[in-house]
Design a protein around this motif. Structure first.
Motif, PDB file in Angstrom:
ATOM      1  N   ALA A  20      49.392 -15.411 -52.419  1.00 26.40           N
ATOM      2  CA  ALA A  20      48.446 -16.027 -51.498  1.00 26.40           C
ATOM      3  C   ALA A  20      48.879 -15.720 -50.065  1.00 26.40           C
ATOM      4  CB  ALA A  20      48.399 -17.540 -51.738  1.00 26.40           C
ATOM      5  N   ARG A  21      48.284 -16.427 -49.145  1.00 25.32           N
ATOM      6  CA  ARG A  21      48.694 -16.410 -47.750  1.00 25.32           C
ATOM      7  C   ARG A  21      49.050 -17.833 -47.354  1.00 25.32           C
ATOM      8  NH1 ARG A  21      49.942 -12.066 -44.949  1.00 25.32           N
ATOM      9  NH2 ARG A  21      49.143 -13.065 -43.056  1.00 25.32           N
ATOM     10  N   GLY A  22      49.912 -17.978 -46.350  1.00 26.68           N
ATOM     11  CA  GLY A  22      50.317 -19.326 -45.986  1.00 26.68           C
ATOM     12  C   GLY A  22      50.782 -19.444 -44.553  1.00 26.68           C
ATOM     13  N   ARG A  23      51.089 -20.676 -44.182  1.00 21.12           N
ATOM     14  CA  ARG A  23      51.574 -20.949 -42.826  1.00 21.12           C
ATOM     15  C   ARG A  23      52.344 -22.254 -42.817  1.00 21.12           C
ATOM     16  NH1 ARG A  23      49.080 -23.943 -38.795  1.00 21.12           N
ATOM     17  NH2 ARG A  23      47.080 -23.870 -39.907  1.00 21.12           N
ATOM     18  N   GLY A  24      53.446 -22.275 -42.075  1.00 18.68           N
ATOM     19  CA  GLY A  24      54.218 -23.478 -41.895  1.00 18.68           C
ATOM     20  C   GLY A  24      53.734 -24.285 -40.701  1.00 18.68           C
ATOM     21  N   PHE A  25      53.840 -25.603 -40.792  1.00 11.44           N
ATOM     22  CA  PHE A  25      53.454 -26.494 -39.702  1.00 11.44           C
ATOM     23  C   PHE A  25      54.077 -27.859 -39.971  1.00 11.44           C
ATOM     24  CE2 PHE A  25      50.288 -26.507 -43.009  1.00 11.44           C
ATOM     25  CZ  PHE A  25      49.981 -27.848 -43.226  1.00 11.44           C
ATOM     26  N   SER A  26      54.003 -28.749 -39.013  1.00  7.94           N
ATOM     27  CA  SER A  26      54.484 -30.115 -39.195  1.00  7.94           C
ATOM     28  C   SER A  26      53.349 -31.085 -38.894  1.00  7.94           C
ATOM     29  CB  SER A  26      55.683 -30.398 -38.301  1.00  7.94           C
ATOM     30  OG  SER A  26      55.326 -30.282 -36.933  1.00  7.94           O
ATOM     31  N   VAL A 132      53.037 -46.225 -50.628  1.00  7.76           N
ATOM     32  CA  VAL A 132      52.321 -46.329 -49.364  1.00  7.76           C
ATOM     33  C   VAL A 132      53.283 -46.023 -48.217  1.00  7.76           C
ATOM     34  CG1 VAL A 132      51.057 -47.913 -47.835  1.00  7.76           C
ATOM     35  CG2 VAL A 132      50.737 -48.048 -50.322  1.00  7.76           C
ATOM     36  N   VAL A 133      52.778 -45.331 -47.194  1.00  7.52           N
ATOM     37  CA  VAL A 133      53.572 -45.041 -45.999  1.00  7.52           C
ATOM     38  C   VAL A 133      53.699 -46.330 -45.184  1.00  7.52           C
ATOM     39  CG1 VAL A 133      53.749 -43.640 -43.915  1.00  7.52           C
ATOM     40  CG2 VAL A 133      52.701 -42.671 -45.988  1.00  7.52           C
ATOM     41  N   ALA A 134      54.936 -46.816 -44.997  1.00 10.09           N
ATOM     42  CA  ALA A 134      55.160 -48.078 -44.280  1.00 10.09           C
ATOM     43  C   ALA A 134      55.223 -47.880 -42.774  1.00 10.09           C
ATOM     44  CB  ALA A 134      56.446 -48.735 -44.772  1.00 10.09           C
ATOM     45  N   GLU A 135      55.778 -46.754 -42.335  1.00  8.78           N
ATOM     46  CA  GLU A 135      55.890 -46.436 -40.907  1.00  8.78           C
ATOM     47  C   GLU A 135      55.605 -44.949 -40.756  1.00  8.78           C
ATOM     48  OE1 GLU A 135      59.865 -47.415 -39.828  1.00  8.78           O
ATOM     49  OE2 GLU A 135      59.733 -49.484 -40.590  1.00  8.78           O
ATOM     50  N   PRO A 136      55.024 -44.514 -39.641  1.00  4.05           N
ATOM     51  CA  PRO A 136      54.754 -43.081 -39.469  1.00  4.05           C
ATOM     52  C   PRO A 136      56.050 -42.267 -39.529  1.00  4.05           C
ATOM     53  CG  PRO A 136      53.671 -44.381 -37.765  1.00  4.05           C
ATOM     54  CD  PRO A 136      54.625 -45.303 -38.469  1.00  4.05           C
ATOM     55  N   PHE A 137      55.995 -41.112 -40.201  1.00  9.56           N
ATOM     56  CA  PHE A 137      57.136 -40.196 -40.143  1.00  9.56           C
ATOM     57  C   PHE A 137      56.670 -38.759 -40.316  1.00  9.56           C
ATOM     58  CE2 PHE A 137      57.044 -41.526 -44.632  1.00  9.56           C
ATOM     59  CZ  PHE A 137      57.308 -40.368 -45.352  1.00  9.56           C
ATOM     60  N   GLU A 138      57.462 -37.858 -39.747  1.00  5.38           N
ATOM     61  CA  GLU A 138      57.080 -36.445 -39.696  1.00  5.38           C
ATOM     62  C   GLU A 138      57.563 -35.704 -40.931  1.00  5.38           C
ATOM     63  OE1 GLU A 138      56.867 -33.569 -36.000  1.00  5.38           O
ATOM     64  OE2 GLU A 138      58.894 -33.474 -36.827  1.00  5.38           O
ATOM     65  N   VAL A 139      56.771 -34.721 -41.349  1.00  4.07           N
ATOM     66  CA  VAL A 139      57.129 -33.868 -42.476  1.00  4.07           C
ATOM     67  C   VAL A 139      56.957 -32.412 -42.058  1.00  4.07           C
ATOM     68  CG1 VAL A 139      56.434 -35.603 -44.170  1.00  4.07           C
ATOM     69  CG2 VAL A 139      54.784 -33.872 -43.442  1.00  4.07           C
ATOM     70  N   GLN A 140      57.692 -31.536 -42.744  1.00  6.06           N
ATOM     71  CA  GLN A 140      57.578 -30.093 -42.535  1.00  6.06           C
ATOM     72  C   GLN A 140      56.813 -29.517 -43.715  1.00  6.06           C
ATOM     73  OE1 GLN A 140      58.707 -28.815 -39.602  1.00  6.06           O
ATOM     74  NE2 GLN A 140      59.249 -30.952 -39.143  1.00  6.06           N
ATOM     75  N   ALA A 141      55.672 -28.911 -43.444  1.00 10.65           N
ATOM     76  CA  ALA A 141      54.762 -28.482 -44.508  1.00 10.65           C
ATOM     77  C   ALA A 141      54.565 -26.974 -44.497  1.00 10.65           C
ATOM     78  CB  ALA A 141      53.415 -29.180 -44.349  1.00 10.65           C
ATOM     79  N   PHE A 142      54.090 -26.469 -45.633  1.00 13.59           N
ATOM     80  CA  PHE A 142      53.664 -25.070 -45.743  1.00 13.59           C
ATOM     81  C   PHE A 142      52.401 -25.063 -46.584  1.00 13.59           C
ATOM     82  CE2 PHE A 142      53.513 -20.674 -47.047  1.00 13.59           C
ATOM     83  CZ  PHE A 142      54.017 -19.993 -45.946  1.00 13.59           C
ATOM     84  N   GLY A 143      51.283 -24.727 -45.931  1.00  9.69           N
ATOM     85  CA  GLY A 143      50.014 -24.665 -46.643  1.00  9.69           C
ATOM     86  C   GLY A 143      49.781 -23.303 -47.256  1.00  9.69           C
ATOM     87  N   VAL A 144      49.095 -23.270 -48.392  1.00  2.00           N
ATOM     88  CA  VAL A 144      48.778 -22.003 -49.047  1.00  2.00           C
ATOM     89  C   VAL A 144      47.264 -21.865 -49.182  1.00  2.00           C
ATOM     90  CG1 VAL A 144      50.947 -21.657 -50.270  1.00  2.00           C
ATOM     91  CG2 VAL A 144      49.195 -23.071 -51.304  1.00  2.00           C
TER      92      VAL A 144
END
Length: 286
Positions: A20-26, A132-144
């Motif tokens: 596939a093709r992909g891209r990293g983002f947060s 359930v998310v109790a407090e906001p937090f950041e994640v490092q993602a890679f979409g395909v």
């Protein structure tokens, strides 16, 4: 190499994959949302229907999870514990998630380690419908784009497991050649990735996400996990040239075994077979 007999016959294709093709983002998971919906929204905002992500410090509550366990019926080589629902807010230390579909709806497979409100340190398999998310937090993602992880019956393990399938292109902005992978049982984790990269002429690669299990674990720092049933998250991973003419996978992981033992470190190449499954995205860098 260690191996565990599965209830079904081995499938001929030992690495299930889709290019596939992909891209990293947060992105930031929104508080008050179910973890599944918060993750789905984050990918959708970037134009992706699914992919993988990693996270460190986060807060969850309400929260439901299971740990690896021995099979009580023999219908599977290993199974899950009863569901745990710790009170209050649990704080994650690390985790890895695959976001895909099951029965036509968004679903995830997520493993991690955390500390519960009473100070108990634990880990395992997070439940999409109880977390359930109790407090906001950041994640490092890679979409395909062009591939999707879909949960389908797997006759070898007798589970319904995520595996990559071809999907329609969404038109999301992408930057890299990427492969959605699922590794099947009783083959060395590092060796699979090294052989795959060699076969597809990938000189260097970065691993994104990474959720699965190994038959215990052997670490380069000398640590050993003997209990065979684990829940594992990849915390970092690469495939790169090592000795002349040899590709070497460097796989940093964290896991919990069915006795509650927690271990972290880099896996020894050639001595860490997959137990049930290992799903991840491999981004080709060369």
């Amino acid at each position: 190499m260690r191996s565990i007999k599965q209830p079904g016959a081995p499938v001929t294709e030992r690495i299930q994959w889709v290019e596939a093709r992909g891209r990293g983002f947060s992105f930031t998971l929104q508080a008050g949302l179910p973890l599944l919906e918060a993750a789905r929204r984050g990918f959708a905002a970037e134009g992706f229907a699914g992919g993988v992500l990693n996270f460190t410090a986060g807060a969850l509550g309400p929260f439901g999870y299971v740990m690896p366990a021995l099979s009580k019926t023999g219908e599977n080589a290993a199974f899950y514990s009863d569901t745990y629902r710790p009170a209050g807010v649990s704080h994650t230390r690390l985790g890895s998630m695959t976001l895909g579909v099951r029965d036509g709806a968004p679903f995830f497979h997520c493993h991690g380690l955390w500390t519960e409100a009473d100070g108990k340190v634990s880990g395992g398999h997070m439940l999409p419908d109880e977390t359930v998310v109790a407090e906001p937090f950041e994640v490092q993602a890679f979409g395909v784009d062009g591939a999707m992880f879909a949960a389908e019956p797997d006759p070898e393990t007798n589970f319904k497991l995520f595996g990559p399938v071809v999907s329609a292109n969404s038109g999301a902005r992408t930057t890299s050649r990427a492969f959605a992978l699922r590794l099947r049982p009783n083959q060395d984790f590092a060796g699979c990735l090294e052989a795959f990269c060699h076969a597809h002429r990938i000189a260097r690669a970065k691993i994104h996400g990474g959720v699965g299990s190994t038959v215990g674990a052997r670490f380069t720092h000398g640590g050993v996990t003997e209990p065979f049933a684990t829940e594992l998250a990849i915390t970092a991973g690469t495939v790169a040239p090592g000795a002349p003419g040899v590709l070497e996978a460097a796989l940093d992981v964290a896991l919990i075994d069915y006795t509650g033992g927690i271990a972290e470190g880099r896996l020894v190449r050639g001595d860490n077979p997959v137990l049930m499954t290992m799903e991840l995205v491999l981004e080709a860098l060369d």
